[in-house]
Write an enzyme that holds these catalytic residues in place. Structure first.
Site, mmCIF file in Angstrom:
data_model
loop_
_atom_site.group_PDB
_atom_site.id
_atom_site.type_symbol
_atom_site.label_atom_id
_atom_site.label_comp_id
_atom_site.label_asym_id
_atom_site.label_seq_id
_atom_site.Cartn_x
_atom_site.Cartn_y
_atom_site.Cartn_z
ATOM 1 N N ASP A 14 0.813 -1.221 0.000
ATOM 2 C CA ASP A 14 0.000 0.000 0.000
ATOM 3 C C ASP A 14 0.843 1.267 0.000
ATOM 4 O O ASP A 14 0.453 2.288 0.566
ATOM 5 C CB ASP A 14 -0.952 0.035 1.211
ATOM 6 C CG ASP A 14 -1.795 -1.218 1.291
ATOM 7 O OD1 ASP A 14 -2.464 -1.518 0.313
ATOM 8 O OD2 ASP A 14 -1.749 -1.890 2.330
ATOM 9 N N GLY A 18 0.638 1.611 -7.529
ATOM 10 C CA GLY A 18 -0.214 1.655 -8.715
ATOM 11 C C GLY A 18 0.028 2.891 -9.560
ATOM 12 O O GLY A 18 0.279 2.817 -10.759
ATOM 13 N N ASN A 52 -4.794 -10.841 -3.430
ATOM 14 C CA ASN A 52 -4.670 -10.300 -2.075
ATOM 15 C C ASN A 52 -4.113 -8.886 -2.088
ATOM 16 O O ASN A 52 -3.929 -8.270 -1.055
ATOM 17 C CB ASN A 52 -3.766 -11.189 -1.207
ATOM 18 C CG ASN A 52 -2.419 -11.489 -1.846
ATOM 19 O OD1 ASN A 52 -2.228 -11.248 -3.033
ATOM 20 N ND2 ASN A 52 -1.499 -12.007 -1.083
ATOM 21 N N HIS A 55 -4.524 -2.396 -6.182
ATOM 22 C CA HIS A 55 -4.000 -1.109 -6.636
ATOM 23 C C HIS A 55 -5.187 -0.232 -6.986
ATOM 24 O O HIS A 55 -6.183 -0.712 -7.495
ATOM 25 C CB HIS A 55 -3.174 -1.253 -7.914
ATOM 26 C CG HIS A 55 -1.944 -2.074 -7.731
ATOM 27 N ND1 HIS A 55 -1.156 -1.982 -6.631
ATOM 28 C CD2 HIS A 55 -1.374 -2.981 -8.529
ATOM 29 C CE1 HIS A 55 -0.143 -2.807 -6.755
ATOM 30 N NE2 HIS A 55 -0.255 -3.443 -7.894
ATOM 31 N N THR A 295 -7.064 -2.053 1.359
ATOM 32 C CA THR A 295 -7.778 -1.964 0.080
ATOM 33 C C THR A 295 -8.604 -3.224 -0.150
ATOM 34 O O THR A 295 -9.712 -3.176 -0.678
ATOM 35 C CB THR A 295 -6.774 -1.842 -1.099
ATOM 36 O OG1 THR A 295 -5.676 -1.054 -0.678
ATOM 37 C CG2 THR A 295 -7.404 -1.244 -2.327
ATOM 38 N N THR A 296 -8.037 -4.361 0.243
ATOM 39 C CA THR A 296 -8.719 -5.625 0.000
ATOM 40 C C THR A 296 -9.556 -6.040 1.203
ATOM 41 O O THR A 296 -10.673 -6.518 1.057
ATOM 42 C CB THR A 296 -7.674 -6.728 -0.329
ATOM 43 O OG1 THR A 296 -6.855 -6.238 -1.391
ATOM 44 C CG2 THR A 296 -8.332 -8.013 -0.738
HETATM 45 P P1 GDP Z 1 -0.404 -0.011 -3.776
HETATM 46 O O1 GDP Z 1 -1.074 -1.101 -3.041
HETATM 47 O O2 GDP Z 1 0.995 0.210 -3.325
HETATM 48 O O3 GDP Z 1 -0.488 -0.143 -5.262
HETATM 49 O O4 GDP Z 1 -1.159 1.299 -3.377
HETATM 50 P P2 GDP Z 1 -2.209 2.060 -4.273
HETATM 51 O O5 GDP Z 1 -1.626 2.378 -5.597
HETATM 52 O O6 GDP Z 1 -3.485 1.329 -4.226
HETATM 53 O O7 GDP Z 1 -2.318 3.421 -3.477
HETATM 54 C C1 GDP Z 1 -3.057 3.524 -2.303
HETATM 55 C C2 GDP Z 1 -3.793 4.823 -2.272
HETATM 56 O O8 GDP Z 1 -2.886 5.879 -2.059
HETATM 57 C C3 GDP Z 1 -4.533 5.156 -3.552
HETATM 58 O O9 GDP Z 1 -5.789 5.655 -3.218
HETATM 59 C C4 GDP Z 1 -3.668 6.219 -4.196
HETATM 60 O O10 GDP Z 1 -4.404 7.097 -5.017
HETATM 61 C C5 GDP Z 1 -3.128 6.915 -2.992
HETATM 62 N N1 GDP Z 1 -1.870 7.608 -3.199
HETATM 63 C C6 GDP Z 1 -0.781 7.204 -3.882
HETATM 64 N N2 GDP Z 1 0.193 8.128 -3.817
HETATM 65 C C7 GDP Z 1 -0.292 9.149 -3.068
HETATM 66 C C8 GDP Z 1 0.241 10.406 -2.614
HETATM 67 O O11 GDP Z 1 1.386 10.754 -2.867
HETATM 68 N N3 GDP Z 1 -0.593 11.189 -1.847
HETATM 69 C C9 GDP Z 1 -1.856 10.826 -1.524
HETATM 70 N N4 GDP Z 1 -2.594 11.649 -0.781
HETATM 71 N N5 GDP Z 1 -2.372 9.660 -1.917
HETATM 72 C C10 GDP Z 1 -1.615 8.820 -2.674
#
Ligand code: GDP
Length: 433
Positions: A14, A18, A52, A55, A295-296
């Site tokens: 998280d 993504g 699991n 993104h 998220t999940t």
């Molecule tokens: P992953 O599991 O690492 O792929 O995480 P995600 O891509 O699902 O990102 C988790 C959440 O963090 C999403 O809602 C993104 O839009 C948000 N997010 C990612 N980078 C940033 C950031 O720099 N600032 C903020 N506020 N939200 C972010």
């Protein structure tokens, strides 16, 4: 020559991978020469994990939840491969593709492939996991990933290519269940039939991983990780790890980008040590505004200060070349709360201070006994200057200190959830000769 970049979660998942994968894909797309649909110039490979992970992509204000489909799915010049180390749940994958299609995203064998050798997660894996999950409160998402991985290592797993072939599927199930399927799944035939729709739907997507690699990505290859290095089954915080290897890219890479949140969070297990956890009163104040729920799983996550000891270990264990930081904008809230952000720069245990990861940390439970040593920083009212392109002085000091501790340069900084909300210090492709 193909340019190959890996995007690796460098903490506990998280981190915001993504969006970063999406950015790398976009940069690749800007400079592709070919637009051949049979030989797509960009290949995006999801290289481990399963459903699991989750993104989130926000494109034109629309949210896309991806669990198995790689992040290049929105890019017309990209071919997306669910590679052979991914655990594929056919039911969830069909659902995900269907949802993407109804959101207007084109998904077909032209832009998506599923590796023939990927193992499938079936109903009995999920059911066993759900049972374990309520029983043991392990770090599971209840999606049957560990059970699929156990079957794979046990040589009783079923590969996607076998799943697609009724006869092969039957043979593999008979080997897996020599005494017959457990009663609750009905007869073997009805179990196989219950997957008829998924079999038909997914038939056209099968491809061998090496063929996908030969056919696509002649110009750019992007390795998309799930979860994070500290959850890696080999290098992570055992036993509360995931069942695959976020830290190991199964192919050649020119640049490995490690994605870090500027604080840390974890879906937690109650058992996994979480050094540098914030005081609960603060955790409770920031959890909702920071969206720290799985998220999940939607479980509330543990939240802590940036842990430079663990982060430096991740950099070295996964051979990360450059860093990417996210979510510094969220930390503006600390300014309002009058709280100074911290960085854990060492661990103290038994009167000894460790500034580097020690082999003892791999002993289960050991990290429950360490105390973090913090450096404190001035909070920032605004993460960026008004132009949105440079960091405010307090944020810059904090970021610079982390770069110093990791001994890695930060090339991209997330400044908000949206795709465009990012400071680009260096385009990763400019770092590859
Ligand atoms: P992953 O599991 O690492 O792929 O995480 P995600 O891509 O699902 O990102 C988790 C959440 O963090 C999403 O809602 C993104 O839009 C948000 N997010 C990612 N980078 C940033 C950031 O720099 N600032 C903020 N506020 N939200 C972010």
């Amino acid at each position: 020559m193909r340019k190959s970049i890996a995007v690796i979660g460098a903490q506990l998942g998280d981190e915001g991978k993504g969006k970063m994968v999406d950015y790398v894909v976009e940069q690749a797309a800007k400079s592709v020469h070919s637009t051949d649909t049979f030989h797509k110039p960009i290949l995006v490979r999801r290289y481990q994990g399963g459903a699991n992970a989750g993104h989130t992509l926000i494109v034109n204000g629309q949210k896309h939840a991806l669990h198995l489909v790689p992040s290049g799915i929105l890019e017309p010049n990209a071919y997306n491969l669910i590679d052979q180390q991914v655990f594929v749940n056919p039911r969830l994958l069909v659902e995900e593709i269907t949802k993407l299609r109804s959101a207007g995203v084109a998904v077909s064998p032209e832009n998506l492939g599923i590796a023939a050798n990927a193992h499938v997660t079936l109903e009995y894996h999920v059911a066993d996991d759900q049972f374990d999950y309520t029983k043991k409160q392990r770090s599971s998402t209840g999606n049957g990933i560990r059970q699929t991985a156990v079957d794979k290592q046990n040589r009783t797993g079923i590969r996607f290519v076998e799943f697609l072939d009724q006869q092969a599927f039957k043979g593999a199930l008979e080997e897996r269940f020599p005494k017959g399927l457990p009663e609750q799944y009905g007869s073997l035939e009805s179990f196989i039939d219950s997957y008829a729709a998924e079999r038909d739907f997914l038939q056209g997507f099968v491809i061998q991983s090496h063929i996908a690699g030969k056919r696509h990505g002649g110009e750019y290859e992007i390795w998309e990780g799930a979860q994070g290095v500290l959850l890696d089954v080999d290098v992570g915080l055992s036993p509360d790890v995931t069942s695959s290897n976020p830290a190991f890219i199964p192919g050649k890479t020119d640049l490995r980008m490690g994605v870090f949140k500027l604080y840390k969070s974890s879906a937690g297990t109650g058992k996994r040590p979480f050094v540098s956890q914030m005081p609960q009163t603060l955790e409770r104040k920031v959890r909702k505004p920071w969206g720290e729920f799985g998220t999940t799983t939607h479980k509330p996550r543990d939240i802590g200060w940036f842990d430079a000891v663990a982060a430096k270990y991740a950099v070295e264990a996964a051979q990360i070349d450059v860093a990417v930081f996210t979510c510094g904008d969220k930390m503006e809230l600390l300014h309002q709360l009058g709280v100074k952000p911290k960085i854990a720069v060492g661990y103290v245990v038994g009167g000894i201070q460790f500034n580097e990861w020690n082999h003892s940390f791999h002993k289960r439970g050991f990290l429950h006994h360490v105390k973090p040593v913090y450096e404190e920083f001035e909070p920032w009212e605004h993460f960026t200057e008004q132009d949105g392109r440079s960091l405010s002085p307090n944020a810059a000091r904090y970021v610079r200190r982390i770069e110093e501790l990791l001994d890695r340069e930060c090339i991209l900084l997330g400044t908000g959830p949206g795709r465009e909300e990012m400071i680009v210090r260096k385009n990763p492709y400019d770092l590859i000769r």
